[in-house]
Structures are given as C-alpha cells and as structure tokens.
Write a protein that holds these residues in place. Structure first.
Motif, PDB file in Angstrom:
ATOM      1  N   GLN A 142       0.909  -1.246  -0.125  1.00 42.42           N
ATOM      2  CA  GLN A 142       0.034  -0.058   0.105  1.00 42.42           C
ATOM      3  C   GLN A 142       1.014   1.331   0.111  1.00 42.42           C
ATOM      4  OE1 GLN A 142      -2.887   0.092   3.112  1.00 42.42           O
ATOM      5  NE2 GLN A 142      -3.208  -2.445   2.855  1.00 42.42           N
ATOM      6  N   GLY A 143       2.095   1.069   0.120  1.00 42.96           N
ATOM      7  CA  GLY A 143       3.149   2.418   0.349  1.00 42.96           C
ATOM      8  C   GLY A 143       2.834   3.229   1.763  1.00 42.96           C
ATOM      9  N   TYR A 144       2.101   2.488   2.642  1.00 44.80           N
ATOM     10  CA  TYR A 144       1.945   3.032   3.790  1.00 44.80           C
ATOM     11  C   TYR A 144       2.799   2.588   4.810  1.00 44.80           C
ATOM     12  CZ  TYR A 144      -0.360   3.590   8.423  1.00 44.80           C
ATOM     13  OH  TYR A 144      -0.700   4.123   9.826  1.00 44.80           O
ATOM     14  N   PHE A 145       3.698   3.521   5.658  1.00 44.07           N
ATOM     15  CA  PHE A 145       4.714   2.969   6.370  1.00 44.07           C
ATOM     16  C   PHE A 145       4.765   3.927   7.835  1.00 44.07           C
ATOM     17  CE2 PHE A 145       8.972   3.025   8.117  1.00 44.07           C
ATOM     18  CZ  PHE A 145       9.217   1.461   8.173  1.00 44.07           C
ATOM     19  N   ARG A 146       4.883   3.437   8.698  1.00 40.91           N
ATOM     20  CA  ARG A 146       4.567   4.100  10.193  1.00 40.91           C
ATOM     21  C   ARG A 146       6.075   3.922  10.846  1.00 40.91           C
ATOM     22  NH1 ARG A 146      -0.309   4.741  12.660  1.00 40.91           N
ATOM     23  NH2 ARG A 146       1.084   5.580  14.582  1.00 40.91           N
ATOM     24  N   THR A 147       6.855   4.845  10.841  1.00 41.79           N
ATOM     25  CA  THR A 147       8.109   4.954  11.355  1.00 41.79           C
ATOM     26  C   THR A 147       8.345   4.623  12.873  1.00 41.79           C
ATOM     27  OG1 THR A 147       9.064   6.352   9.673  1.00 41.79           O
ATOM     28  CG2 THR A 147      10.506   6.368  11.334  1.00 41.79           C
ATOM     29  N   ASP A 148       7.288   5.492  13.659  1.00 46.11           N
ATOM     30  CA  ASP A 148       7.121   5.175  14.971  1.00 46.11           C
ATOM     31  C   ASP A 148       6.927   4.024  15.257  1.00 46.11           C
ATOM     32  OD1 ASP A 148       4.779   5.563  13.955  1.00 46.11           O
ATOM     33  OD2 ASP A 148       3.663   6.791  15.479  1.00 46.11           O
ATOM     34  N   VAL A 149       6.081   3.440  14.853  1.00 48.09           N
ATOM     35  CA  VAL A 149       5.602   1.724  15.052  1.00 48.09           C
ATOM     36  C   VAL A 149       6.722   0.953  14.827  1.00 48.09           C
ATOM     37  CG1 VAL A 149       3.851   0.038  14.823  1.00 48.09           C
ATOM     38  CG2 VAL A 149       3.063   2.339  15.006  1.00 48.09           C
ATOM     39  N   PHE A 150       7.307   1.341  13.554  1.00 50.49           N
ATOM     40  CA  PHE A 150       8.240   0.401  13.132  1.00 50.49           C
ATOM     41  C   PHE A 150       9.602   0.378  14.047  1.00 50.49           C
ATOM     42  CE2 PHE A 150      12.215  -0.821  10.635  1.00 50.49           C
ATOM     43  CZ  PHE A 150      11.864  -2.138  10.221  1.00 50.49           C
ATOM     44  N   LEU A 151       9.945   1.577  14.767  1.00 52.17           N
ATOM     45  CA  LEU A 151      10.995   1.665  15.591  1.00 52.17           C
ATOM     46  C   LEU A 151      10.738   1.088  16.853  1.00 52.17           C
ATOM     47  CD1 LEU A 151      12.327   5.380  14.677  1.00 52.17           C
ATOM     48  CD2 LEU A 151      13.189   3.118  14.212  1.00 52.17           C
ATOM     49  N   MET A 152       9.497   1.236  17.437  1.00 48.96           N
ATOM     50  CA  MET A 152       9.021   0.605  18.808  1.00 48.96           C
ATOM     51  C   MET A 152       9.083  -0.728  18.482  1.00 48.96           C
ATOM     52  SD  MET A 152       5.462   0.733  20.527  1.00 48.96           S
ATOM     53  CE  MET A 152       4.568   0.155  18.982  1.00 48.96           C
ATOM     54  N   LEU A 153       8.634  -1.605  17.610  1.00 45.21           N
ATOM     55  CA  LEU A 153       8.767  -3.018  17.250  1.00 45.21           C
ATOM     56  C   LEU A 153      10.090  -3.676  17.665  1.00 45.21           C
ATOM     57  CD1 LEU A 153       5.899  -3.401  14.803  1.00 45.21           C
ATOM     58  CD2 LEU A 153       5.824  -3.982  17.249  1.00 45.21           C
ATOM     59  N   PRO A 154      11.113  -3.184  16.664  1.00 46.65           N
ATOM     60  CA  PRO A 154      12.485  -3.845  16.863  1.00 46.65           C
ATOM     61  C   PRO A 154      13.298  -3.667  18.115  1.00 46.65           C
ATOM     62  CG  PRO A 154      12.639  -2.162  15.228  1.00 46.65           C
ATOM     63  CD  PRO A 154      11.061  -2.348  15.520  1.00 46.65           C
ATOM     64  N   ALA A 155      12.738  -2.509  18.834  1.00 49.47           N
ATOM     65  CA  ALA A 155      13.279  -2.236  20.305  1.00 49.47           C
ATOM     66  C   ALA A 155      12.995  -3.279  21.106  1.00 49.47           C
ATOM     67  CB  ALA A 155      12.914  -0.635  20.648  1.00 49.47           C
ATOM     68  N   ALA A 156      11.256  -3.609  20.844  1.00 47.49           N
ATOM     69  CA  ALA A 156      10.723  -4.502  21.868  1.00 47.49           C
ATOM     70  C   ALA A 156      11.559  -5.886  21.795  1.00 47.49           C
ATOM     71  CB  ALA A 156       9.279  -4.470  21.711  1.00 47.49           C
ATOM     72  N   PHE A 157      11.712  -6.232  20.469  1.00 50.80           N
ATOM     73  CA  PHE A 157      12.343  -7.390  19.918  1.00 50.80           C
ATOM     74  C   PHE A 157      13.659  -7.697  20.543  1.00 50.80           C
ATOM     75  CE2 PHE A 157      14.763 -10.072  16.978  1.00 50.80           C
ATOM     76  CZ  PHE A 157      13.869 -11.244  16.973  1.00 50.80           C
ATOM     77  N   ILE A 158      14.336  -6.588  20.493  1.00 49.83           N
ATOM     78  CA  ILE A 158      15.733  -6.727  20.891  1.00 49.83           C
ATOM     79  C   ILE A 158      15.833  -6.842  22.494  1.00 49.83           C
ATOM     80  CG2 ILE A 158      18.005  -5.457  21.293  1.00 49.83           C
ATOM     81  CD1 ILE A 158      17.324  -4.254  18.551  1.00 49.83           C
ATOM     82  N   VAL A 159      14.825  -6.304  23.192  1.00 47.03           N
ATOM     83  CA  VAL A 159      15.093  -6.398  24.503  1.00 47.03           C
ATOM     84  C   VAL A 159      14.527  -7.389  24.857  1.00 47.03           C
ATOM     85  CG1 VAL A 159      13.899  -5.530  26.837  1.00 47.03           C
ATOM     86  CG2 VAL A 159      14.778  -3.786  25.104  1.00 47.03           C
ATOM     87  N   ALA A 160      13.554  -8.148  24.564  1.00 48.00           N
ATOM     88  CA  ALA A 160      12.822  -9.339  24.755  1.00 48.00           C
ATOM     89  C   ALA A 160      13.796 -10.555  24.337  1.00 48.00           C
ATOM     90  CB  ALA A 160      11.839  -9.628  23.931  1.00 48.00           C
ATOM     91  N   SER A 161      14.561 -10.420  23.370  1.00 48.86           N
ATOM     92  CA  SER A 161      15.518 -11.378  22.715  1.00 48.86           C
ATOM     93  C   SER A 161      16.935 -11.497  23.583  1.00 48.86           C
ATOM     94  CB  SER A 161      16.079 -11.015  21.322  1.00 48.86           C
ATOM     95  OG  SER A 161      15.076 -11.055  20.608  1.00 48.86           O
ATOM     96  N   PHE A 162      17.125 -10.233  24.424  1.00 48.11           N
ATOM     97  CA  PHE A 162      18.351 -10.253  24.959  1.00 48.11           C
ATOM     98  C   PHE A 162      18.033 -10.963  26.296  1.00 48.11           C
ATOM     99  CE2 PHE A 162      20.535  -8.040  28.528  1.00 48.11           C
ATOM    100  CZ  PHE A 162      21.684  -8.406  28.257  1.00 48.11           C
TER     101      PHE A 162
END
Length: 305
Positions: A142-162
């Motif tokens: 769709q060409g729709y992108f949410r930078t704020d959501v995208f940055l929040m998700l990998p941050a949560a992923f990295i913390v949970a993985s660690f």
C-alpha cells in the motif's frame, strides 16, 4: 489506597472518553450493522482456543518446574484467570492462579513469576517480530509506513531477545523455601530456558495463538471493512497484545483500544468502524470468559480449596 483510586479514576476517564467519542459520532455508529453471526462465532472460537492454548503453556511450564498439573485443571484455571483479568485490574487472575498453585500444588510464587515472565517475554518477541514483518508487507502493498511503530517494534524485539537469552541454569533447588525469592525466581527462569524443547514448544503455542487470534480479528474487521488484509489484522492483533500487557485497568481497557486505534487509523477502515469492532469483540470475550469461569471456579473450589 491512593494507587487503587487512581486506577479507578483512569478507568473512568477511558470510559468517559469512549462515551464522548460515541456521542460525537452517534450517527455513524447507528448506521453500522450489528456484527454478523459469522464474526461473533469466529471471535468466540478464536478466544476459547486461545484460552486452551494458554492452558497448555501453563501446564507445560508447571511440569518443567516440577508440578504435574493436568491439562483439564490448567484449562479451568486459565478460564478463571481470563475472567478475573477482564473484571479486575493488575492481572488479578494471575494472582488467583498463583495462590491456587501455591495452596494446592505447593508451587512457589517465585517459580510462578519466572514462568509468567518467560511467557510475557516470548509473547512480546513473537508479536514484535510479526509486527515488523506485517508493517513491511503493508508498505510494499500500500505504500503506507509508520516509522514510529516500526522503531518501537524492533526495540521491543531486541530487549525481549536479550532477556530470553540470559545465562541458562541447571536443576532447581530441592528445598526452595530455604532460598530467597530473587534466587528462586532467577533459578526457575534459567531452568525454564535451559531446555530447548520447552522453548520450541512454548514459542509454537504462542505463534499458533497469534495466528488463531488474527483469523478471528480478520473476520470481525471484514464485517465492516472487506478490504482489510491479513497484514493489517496481524498488526492490530499485535497492538492488542502489547496494549493488554498494561495492567492498570481491568483487561487493559482503554490501553488496548488506544493501541488499536493508533495503529489502525490509517488502514482501510474508519475510526468509528474500528472502535466498534474493538468494543464488541471485547464484550464477547468478557461474556465468554465469565461463562467459562463460573463452572470452572466451582469445580476447582469443590475439588481442592
């Protein structure tokens, strides 16, 4: 006491805000059809299935930590837990389950907390990873992108993985009552993650639950917005899971709705339609959880308490 009052006030603020939104958009709400039978059935089946999946995880985690909890008993506990979490703040259902496990099975609170911590972290891991994939998929489609959501998700992923990859441990203590709560919690958590098969099974259950939830949500969303795709549904489910982790109000009420509206407000569905879906699906889940909890509560109380 002041903390409890603040939580009640916060819940009232969310309810008033929801009522004001309804009042301002009353005509649009009244123009909506009632949810179809197919949507209600899909949401109901998905929710009951997820309660069962949670029961499987709880029984598996308890057995990993030395308690032979049956799947039937675990399902009854999960039913009561779900209802209490919806009706009371601060994950009161988890507190009930912890007290029950301690009284009936002599399961340490610290071990219970370690299993719960693993579940939350694994859930965040799966939700954040899936959310990132869905956001990229939506962008390509769709060409729709949410930078704020995208940055929040990998941050949560990295913390949970660690945290999930902390040092593994060995066997749990034979006499945990002689150890400190912190020691038992750490020991229990490390014992859980020391078994690769348990981690695989746990992640598989969480992923299956995620997919089942998305199926139910997709049917519910397409009732009002037929153009909603799987990617959008997955992302909204992610928002509901993360919003539901905030325990300041019963069932994460308000936080889940805000998260869903924030993530989905640019999708091919109006705010009124999305809000209506968020409200009626929660109402269905509350009714089902209470319906399952009443006979389960009677059963576990009669059998053990």
């Amino acid at each position: 006491m002041s903390i409890n009052i603040s939580k009640v006030v916060l819940l009232l603020v969310f309810l008033v805000a929801g009522f004001l939104f309804y009042s301002e958009q009353k005509d649009e709400f009244h123009a909506l059809d009632w949810p179809s039978a197919a949507a209600i059935i899909a949401v109901s089946l998905a929710y009951v299935t997820n309660i069962y999946i949670n029961a499987l995880f709880n029984a598996t985690a308890a057995r990993r930590l030395g308690v032979q909890l049956s799947y039937t008993e675990s399902f009854m506990l999960s039913s009561v837990t779900a209802a209490a979490n919806f009706l009371l703040p601060l994950r009161a259902g988890a507190a009930f389950r912890a007290i029950y496990m301690k009284k009936v099975h002599r399961f340490q609170f610290s071990y219970f907390a370690s299993a719960l911590a693993f579940y939350y972290l694994a859930t965040i891991l799966v939700a954040s990873f899936t959310g990132m994939i869905c956001l990229l998929f939506i962008y390509l489609q769709q060409g729709y992108f949410r930078t704020d959501v995208f940055l929040m998700l990998p941050a949560a992923f990295i913390v949970a993985s660690f945290i999930l990859l902390l040092h593994k441990g060995g066997e749990i203590s034979h006499d945990p009552e002689q150890q400190s709560w912190r020691h038992n919690f750490t020991e229990g958590y490390r014992h859980i993650i020391s078994n690769c098969r348990f981690i695989y099974n746990a992640l598989s259950l969480i992923i299956i639950g995620f997919v089942v939830s998305t199926l139910g949500w997709t049917v519910a969303l397409r009732d009002y917005a037929p153009l909603i795709g799987w990617g959008e549904s997955f992302l909204i489910v992610t928002s509901q899971i993360i919003g539901g982790l905030i325990t300041l109000t019963p069932g994460g009420t308000g936080f889940q709705e805000l998260a869903g509206l924030y993530v989905g407000h640019r999708f091919q569905i109006t705010m009124v339609e999305l809000f209506a879906v968020l409200v009626w699906t929660k109402a269905v889940r509350i009714i089902i959880s209470v319906s399952l909890a009443l006979p389960s509560l009677v059963s576990v109380s009669y059998t053990h308490l």
